[in-house]
Design an enzyme around this catalytic site. Structure first.
Site, PDB file in Angstrom:
ATOM      1  N   HIS A 165      -8.145  -5.374   0.338  1.00  0.00           N
ATOM      2  CA  HIS A 165      -7.220  -4.592   0.462  1.00  0.00           C
ATOM      3  C   HIS A 165      -6.217  -5.250   1.248  1.00  0.00           C
ATOM      4  O   HIS A 165      -4.943  -5.239   1.470  1.00  0.00           O
ATOM      5  CB  HIS A 165      -6.764  -3.248   0.289  1.00  0.00           C
ATOM      6  CG  HIS A 165      -5.813  -2.234   0.729  1.00  0.00           C
ATOM      7  ND1 HIS A 165      -4.881  -2.090  -0.382  1.00  0.00           N
ATOM      8  CD2 HIS A 165      -5.419  -1.513   1.407  1.00  0.00           C
ATOM      9  CE1 HIS A 165      -4.008  -1.234   0.157  1.00  0.00           C
ATOM     10  NE2 HIS A 165      -4.409  -1.292   1.449  1.00  0.00           N
ATOM     11  N   ASP A 166      -6.515  -5.200   2.653  1.00  0.00           N
ATOM     12  CA  ASP A 166      -6.268  -6.180   3.626  1.00  0.00           C
ATOM     13  C   ASP A 166      -5.282  -7.031   3.887  1.00  0.00           C
ATOM     14  O   ASP A 166      -4.994  -7.217   4.710  1.00  0.00           O
ATOM     15  CB  ASP A 166      -7.071  -5.294   4.859  1.00  0.00           C
ATOM     16  CG  ASP A 166      -6.804  -4.190   6.064  1.00  0.00           C
ATOM     17  OD1 ASP A 166      -5.993  -3.540   5.748  1.00  0.00           O
ATOM     18  OD2 ASP A 166      -7.936  -3.736   6.545  1.00  0.00           O
ATOM     19  N   ASP A 200      -9.620  -6.646  -3.950  1.00  0.00           N
ATOM     20  CA  ASP A 200      -8.788  -5.893  -4.145  1.00  0.00           C
ATOM     21  C   ASP A 200     -10.161  -4.404  -4.423  1.00  0.00           C
ATOM     22  O   ASP A 200      -9.372  -4.753  -5.398  1.00  0.00           O
ATOM     23  CB  ASP A 200      -7.213  -4.605  -3.822  1.00  0.00           C
ATOM     24  CG  ASP A 200      -6.369  -3.733  -3.136  1.00  0.00           C
ATOM     25  OD1 ASP A 200      -7.640  -2.365  -2.638  1.00  0.00           O
ATOM     26  OD2 ASP A 200      -5.512  -3.351  -2.223  1.00  0.00           O
ATOM     27  N   ARG A 259     -11.187   6.931   9.857  1.00  0.00           N
ATOM     28  CA  ARG A 259     -11.343   5.195   9.831  1.00  0.00           C
ATOM     29  C   ARG A 259     -12.054   4.584   9.079  1.00  0.00           C
ATOM     30  O   ARG A 259     -11.754   3.497   8.512  1.00  0.00           O
ATOM     31  CB  ARG A 259     -11.055   4.978  10.576  1.00  0.00           C
ATOM     32  CG  ARG A 259     -10.524   3.944  11.143  1.00  0.00           C
ATOM     33  CD  ARG A 259      -8.497   3.437  10.187  1.00  0.00           C
ATOM     34  NE  ARG A 259      -8.128   2.262  10.742  1.00  0.00           N
ATOM     35  CZ  ARG A 259      -7.116   1.628  10.081  1.00  0.00           C
ATOM     36  NH1 ARG A 259      -6.426   2.344   8.591  1.00  0.00           N
ATOM     37  NH2 ARG A 259      -6.263   0.468  10.213  1.00  0.00           N
ATOM     38  N   SER A 268       0.562  -1.291  -0.116  1.00  0.00           N
ATOM     39  CA  SER A 268      -0.376  -0.166   0.270  1.00  0.00           C
ATOM     40  C   SER A 268       0.705   1.373  -0.442  1.00  0.00           C
ATOM     41  O   SER A 268       1.957   1.148  -0.955  1.00  0.00           O
ATOM     42  CB  SER A 268      -1.004   0.308   1.003  1.00  0.00           C
ATOM     43  OG  SER A 268      -2.174   1.002   0.887  1.00  0.00           O
TER      44      SER A 268
END
Ligand SMILES: CC(=O)SCCNC(=O)CCNC(=O)[C@H](O)C(C)(C)COP(=O)(O)OP(=O)(O)OC[C@H]1O[C@@H](n2cnc3c(N)ncnc32)[C@H](O)[C@@H]1OP(=O)(O)O
Ligand SMILES: N[C@@H](CCO)C(=O)O
Length: 371
Positions: free
Chosen positions: A351-352, A321, A222, A153
């Protein structure tokens, strides 16, 4: 004037080191005097300094990649360590907190020359600026050329910027879950996050230190980010339409507190968790640094820009992702000189996955570092 700076979240596990790298002229025109970089190291630098690996953290990560001599697990715990794919018995591993961060490097909550926190006065620091700062630290550590620079990332963007800014100093480059530039959609998601913070009544234009913290804004930022870090399928499979018992989302309304779905409760939790460990100004500073990610800026077309580097590239992406699409990694790989495969991490998380699917990533990375 002496001011107690709040919300610096320097890890307390005792192995973070600090280096003064001097003043930094910034790409956007600002200047940061007396920049400090926080960093951690694992393993031993060999006699000819040929075994150094730089691991760059992502948006909210710290220098703490792996536990080393401490009990505190790191964010790539299974990827780096003795016998791990990034083997600290073989490599001297370094991780540096980005300029603008809140894990020890100079950032908006650090004291400016007048002793008060930088706050609203903190200048725009691009990823390219951070790379310049990190190169000075590498000089201090006696590392002329990295065996590898890698990250996921924003960490991948930092690694790629290293390979292009300092081609003679990067032998291998691992670019995971990121393309060659932040796209319009990525900038758009990022702007919604920074605005959420800026519009918090406690934000005070960035000069909130010593007063109430803009918790709601940071938590909302967040939440927005975390949705993009996970796939629709993951959220559906995990939470579906389940209520957060004993709450009921079908009771209450505009005036009375409404119950939440599980996924709402989960996002509330993720937002609150970040508020406990991150500075709101740093969140903006780093997010805007990531918006600036564009290795071609001022350099020319992508293939020509990439051809500056003679590094061997490792490119990887998570198939699910929806923030940094695998297609962007494929575009990067296709523009690199020679044949570069995109290693696909197969996982529904989104994505994580670059942080959670260490088995697949580690297997591929080990092979790259051994070749
Ligand atoms: C000092 C430092 O902290 S350094 C920085 C560390 N962080 C980083 O480096 C950033 C990179 N890491 C990350 O972003 C994350 O840790 C990840 C992506 C690797 C994993 O994310 P997680 O939040 O742990 O995973 P996950 O999606 O499973 O969420 C689990 C949490 O949600 C909570 N949760 C699950 N369902 C619900 C629900 N219905 N309602 C409320 N909370 C819920 C769990 O209780 C758990 O809480 P906890 O983390 O407080 O124990
Ligand atoms: N969850 C990660 C993803 C960013 O790419 C972080 O918070 O840093």
């Amino acid at each position: 004037m002496t001011v107690t700076v709040t919300r610096t979240t320097v890890p307390e596990h005792g192995i973070v080191r600090y280096a003064s790298i001097g003043g930094l002229d910034l790409e956007a025109g600002g200047y940061l005097p007396e920049v400090t970089l926080a960093y951690e190291t694992w393993g031993t630098l060999n006699a000819d300094a040929s075994n150094a690996v730089l691991i760059e953290h992502a948006l909210t990560g710290s220098t703490h990649v792996t536990r080393g001599d401490t009990d505190e697990p790191g964010w790539w715990e299974q990827l780096a360590g003795p016998g791990a794919p990034v083997d600290t018995d073989r490599f001297f591993v370094v991780s540096i907190n980005i300029v603008g961060g809140c894990y020890g490097s100079t950032g908006p909550s650090s004291p400016a020359p007048d002793g008060a926190p930088w706050g609203s006065r903190f200048p725009l620091v691009t990823l390219r600026d951070s790379t310049v700062a990190e190169a000075r630290l590498a000089d201090q550590l006696g590392i002329r050329s990295w065996f590898a620079v890698l990250g996921g990332s924003m960490g991948g963007a930092r690694a790629l910027e290293w390979a292009i800014s300092f081609p003679e100093r990067v032998q291998r480059c691992g670019v995971i879950s990121i393309g060659h530039a932040s796209t319009a959609e990525q900038i758009a998601f990022a702007q919604a996050q920074t605005l959420a913070i800026r519009q918090d009544a406690n934000f005070k234009g960035g000069d909130y230190y010593g007063g109430p913290f803009p918790e709601d804004g940071l938590a909302l930022a967040r939440r927005i980010a975390h949705i993009t870090y996970r796939s629709a399928a993951e959220l559906e499979g995990r939470f579906g339409r389940e209520p957060q018992a004993p709450e009921s989302p079908l009771h209450g309304g505009v005036l009375a507190a409404r119950g939440r779905y599980q996924v709402e409760s989960y996002l509330d939790h993720q937002g609150n968790k970040l508020v406990r460990r991150f500075d709101a100004n740093s969140y903006i500073a780093i997010t805007e640094a990531l918006m600036s990610h564009d290795i071609c800026r001022g350099r020319g077309p992508l293939p020509e820009t990439l051809a500056r580097s003679g590094a061997r590239f490792f490119v990887a992406a998570v198939d699910s992702d929806r923030l940094y699409f695998p297609a962007q990694s494929r575009e990067l790989a296709a523009a690199l000189p020679g044949e570069v495969d995109v290693h696909v991490i197969e996982a529904p998380i989104g994505h994580d996955g670059f942080l959670t699917e260490i088995g697949q990533l580690g297997h591929q990375l080990r092979a790259h570092l051994s070749a």
